[in-house]
Design an enzyme around this catalytic site. Structure first.
Site, PDB file in Angstrom:
ATOM      1  CB  THR A 126     -98.597  21.277 -15.707  1.00  0.00           C
ATOM      2  OG1 THR A 126     -97.833  21.598 -14.699  1.00  0.00           O
ATOM      3  CG2 THR A 126    -100.227  21.244 -15.942  1.00  0.00           C
ATOM      4  CG  HIS A 128    -102.773  28.983 -12.030  1.00  0.00           C
ATOM      5  ND1 HIS A 128    -102.584  26.819 -12.693  1.00  0.00           N
ATOM      6  CD2 HIS A 128    -102.216  28.962 -13.374  1.00  0.00           C
ATOM      7  CE1 HIS A 128    -102.426  26.277 -13.531  1.00  0.00           C
ATOM      8  NE2 HIS A 128    -102.117  27.979 -14.509  1.00  0.00           N
ATOM      9  CE1 TYR A 160     -93.610  25.976 -17.590  1.00  0.00           C
ATOM     10  CE2 TYR A 160     -95.457  25.499 -19.014  1.00  0.00           C
ATOM     11  CZ  TYR A 160     -95.385  25.720 -18.194  1.00  0.00           C
ATOM     12  OH  TYR A 160     -95.195  24.349 -16.850  1.00  0.00           O
TER      13      TYR A 160
END
EC number: 2.3.1.21
Length: 787
Positions: free
Chosen positions: A601, A472, A588
């Site tokens: 993001t 990630h 979230y």
């Protein structure tokens, strides 16, 4: 040693008659061809740099400007208002040139400067235009005159046929929100989670922070925003991802799945042949910048493409304090794992990319290789699955020299990692419950048969199913998802298979054997591998995964109710969580900030005062029509609030990244903030994300069985849920739910049932007069040989 001989282009021995030198023709040829590939790539990169550098103009427009200036001068006019004459006076070679030649050179220089000035002006205009975001907040179908003019100007200044990175110089920088706005929005977001006493205490903390320390910290952020391209992204990558010392498996890495109903071929090597070839076709397009810039669907508005640079040839390198992301410019091979052995497989031969049939042939060689793993090799990958500090120490101690370093370099510098799994996994056509084990296998596997540090690992199962596991830190899921969906589409709709399920084409008999990597693992390192495996196995065993397709309705029916599908699902998740846990929680939802340069993001806090009011009203509703009308009104308010928050997050006015950066500054200044400490410690018990689908790559109408399962991620909180969802066409949603077995209050299947019920209840509320919902009936074959 055998591996040393394979690594050099010549061999020599010392004899009584002198040195006997044996040149390796094949190795020298490969070196030559590799150099040719490298130079071709540099030339293409240089050409693309020029095209991108002058965008939104084109290189050919320079010639147009030069001709226009010279033509004007031919009419005895001076378009430069004396500048050409000034340039002529200061030419350093004026004495050796005729007057006519000096005038021509001066005119060309002036034309070039004018051309560059026009490019700079156009780029600045486009940057200002892309900074306008009011269009996102206008109601659908009601475009203001200002926005209409803006659309026309964007079209004019956007140029023609942009390359992948053409817009990078025109994207605006991420703005820093006002401190008072962030604090105000944070207070609003936590109100439904606190009672009056807790909220009053938080209000006082917020006011104190805003009036004192907050202003000081905010000043530093404003300074960074003026200097840096993006005031968030470098710190986000460093502190959220790379400095995490816990396992990245489950906690950070995510997974993507194959087609839900179709397995194009049951032959493992053949599936690998087509899809690996497709990956390198994608990489070629990426290197040549032939991929279209990503845009907001239905608009001309570009998104930042900076994350695309590290899709391939990228590895996360462990460190004791912090990891690093290492990217290499090129790699002509992949690293392959099978039955405890590691192989290096070259994807180019004689200067060309291997065909799908040739890759299948090479993969089959690996599958048929009877050689056993070296001592300690079989579970070596567990080091990447466990805690980061032990892996960093082991890497430094046991893999920094000799044969181990050489083999590790082959893995880390590979284009990506491939795992040939001996298990079989299935999709919906086999048994819907098999999706759970399929997803769980992709999320962590056996904890040693994936290389979790690589940018991504492609997994091929014995029955032809495939999937991937993505790291990630280097990029967010939509970037890898684009490559993954390109591969799925190319595999089935362009390359295809023959009647027996093998890849099409012929095989060059002179292909070299895949190179088996060698290791010398000492007993102390084996102990460390076992320790990392124990940590990873405990984490993997604790993960509960549930994947299901919801086929009763999709975004098409929701849109007919004049509701945003994403807002609909988020409100359904709030309702499902409230029914499951009896309370609300900090939620979230991932949103992107790629409207800005190097954006990643932002968080949409989906649990709002409006959503909680709606859920409470719905749960207390009677059968009376009036009560249902109230719920519909509250639903509409909650939906509009969610859409507003999502747009705010996309346009740089979110809460969490600003607060995160303020916290980082406070740590650099070594000052404590009770407000920031409390805010950053709030648990996300419901973490959600929508998986994007590249609709242009799939024809879901004519090929409804060719829909992807989407992907998912592990739970963020020990007592919470991770939920990923995807809208597949107009008639289906797919959900991925994760939580932990160790929490007695959560259960993935239990929460999945609540989501199904919530979706039905919301649609029934919005469309009370509709006929009974019916499950979409489509014949979906599990195996299809050819298209």
């Amino acid at each position: 040693m055998a591996e040393a001989h394979q690594a050099v282009a010549f061999q020599f021995t010392v004899t009584p008659d002198g040195i006997d030198l044996h040149m390796s023709h094949q190795a020298l040829t490969e070196i030559y061809l590799s150099g040719v590939r490298s130079w071709k790539k540099r030339i293409i990169g240089l050409k693309n740099s020029v095209i991108t550098g002058v965008y939104p103009a084109s290189p050919s427009s320079w010639l147009f400007v030069v001709i226009a200036i010279l033509a004007t001068m031919y009419t005895r006019s001076d378009p430069s208002m004396g500048l050409i004459a000034k340039i002529q006076e200061h030419l350093p070679v004026s004495q050796s040139m005729s007057n006519q030649c000096q005038t021509l050179v001066s005119a060309v220089l002036f034309s070039t400067m004018l051309w560059l000035l026009l490019i700079f002006t156009m780029r600045m205009c486009l940057k200002q235009l892309l900074s306008y975001h009011r269009w996102m907040f206008e109601k659908h179908g009601k475009m203001s005159n200002t926005t209409k003019v803006w659309v026309a100007l964007v079209r004019i200044f956007s140029g023609r046929k942009p390359l992948l990175y053409s817009y990078q110089g025109s994207l605006p920088n991420l703005p820093v929100p006002a401190i008072k706005d962030t604090v105000k929005r944070h207070l609003e977001s936590v109100r439904p989670l606190m009672d009056d006493a807790e909220y009053e205490r938080m209000t006082k903390l917020s006011a104190e922070f805003e009036s004192s320390l907050g202003k000081r910290l905010h000043w530093y952020l404003k300074l960074k925003a003026l200097w840096a391209t993006n005031y968030v992204s470098d710190w986000w990558e460093e502190y959220v991802y790379l400095r995490g010392r816990s396992p990245i498996m489950v906690n950070s890495n995510y997974y993507g799945m194959d087609f839900m109903y179709v397995t194009p071929t049951p032959i493992q090597a053949a599936r690998a042949g087509n899809s690996l070839h497709a990956y390198f076709l994608y990489r070629r397009k990426l290197n040549k910048e032939e991929l279209k810039p990503t845009r907001i669907p239905g608009t001309l508005i570009p998104l930042c493409s900076a994350q695309c640079e590290r899709v391939f040839n990228t590895t996360r390198i462990p460190g004791e304090e912090t990891d690093t992301v290492q990217h290499w410019q090129d790699s002509d091979y992949i690293a392959v794992y099978h039955s405890g052995r590691y192989f290096r497989l070259r994807m180019y031969h004689a200067g060309r990319l291997l065909s799908p049939r040739e890759i299948e042939f090479q993969i089959q060689k690996i599958l048929d290789d009877p050689s056993p793993p070296s001592k300690g090799e079989a579970k070596l990958g567990a080091l990447t699955a466990g805690d980061r500090i032990p892996w960093a120490k082991a890497r430094m101690k046991y893999f920094s020299s000799g044969v181990n370093k050489r083999s590790l370099d082959y893995i880390e510098k590979a284009a990506f990692f491939v795992s040939l799994d001996d298990d079989e996994q299935g999709g919906m056509a086999d048994d819907p419950t098999r999706l759970d084990s399929y997803a769980k296998s992709l999320l962590h596997g056996k904890c040693f048969d994936r290389w979790f540090d690589k940018s991504f690992t492609v997994v091929y199962f014995k029955n032809g199913k495939m999937g991937l596991n993505g790291e990630h830190s280097w990029a967010d899921a939509p970037v890898l998802s684009h490559a993954w969906q390109y591969v799925l589409s190319t595999d089935c709709f362009q390359l295809g298979y023959n009647a027996e399920g093998h890849c099409k084409g012929e095989v060059d008999a002179s292909l070299p054997q895949p190179q088996k990597l060698n290791w010398e693992i000492p007993p102390e390192c084996e102990e460390q591998i076992s320790g990392s495996l124990a940590v990873a196995q405990a984490l993997a065993d604790d993960v509960d995964v549930h994947v299901f397709a919801f086929e009763e309705f999709g975004k098409g029916k929701i849109k007919r109710c004049r509701v945003s599908p994403d807002a609909f699902i988020q409100l359904a998740l709030q309702l499902a969580y409230y029914r499951d846990q009896g309370r609300f929680c900090l939620t979230y939802e991932a949103s992107m900030t790629r409207l800005f340069k190097e954006g990643r993001t932002e968080t949409v806090r989906s649990c709002t005062n409006e959503s909680s009011a709606f859920v409470r009203a719905l749960e207390g509703v009677t059968q009376k029509r009036r009560a249902a009308d109230v719920c519909r009104r509250l639903f509409q308010e909650a939906s509009e609030k969610h859409q507003h928050l999502y747009r705010m997050a996309m346009t740089g006015a979110g809460i969490d990244r600003h607060l995160f950066c303020l916290y980082v500054v406070s740590k650099y200044l070594r000052v404590e903030s009770p407000f920031l400490k409390e805010v950053l410690s709030e648990p996300w018990r419901l973490s959600t994300s929508q998986t994007p689908l590249q609709v242009e790559m799939f024809d879901i109408v004519n090929y409804p069985e060719y829909v992807s399962c989407g992907g998912g991620f592990g739970p963020v909180a020990d007592d919470g849920y991770g939920v990923s969802y995807c809208a597949l066409g107009d008639n289906m949603f797919n959900f991925h739910i994760t939580c932990k077995h160790s929490c007695p209050d959560t259960g993935a299947n239990k929460f999945g049932a609540q989501i199904r019920k919530a979706l039905r209840d919301l649609l029934q509320l919005l469309c009370p007069n509709q006929t009974e919902l019916r499950k979409t009936e489509v014949k979906r074959p599990e195996f299809k040989k050819d298209l």
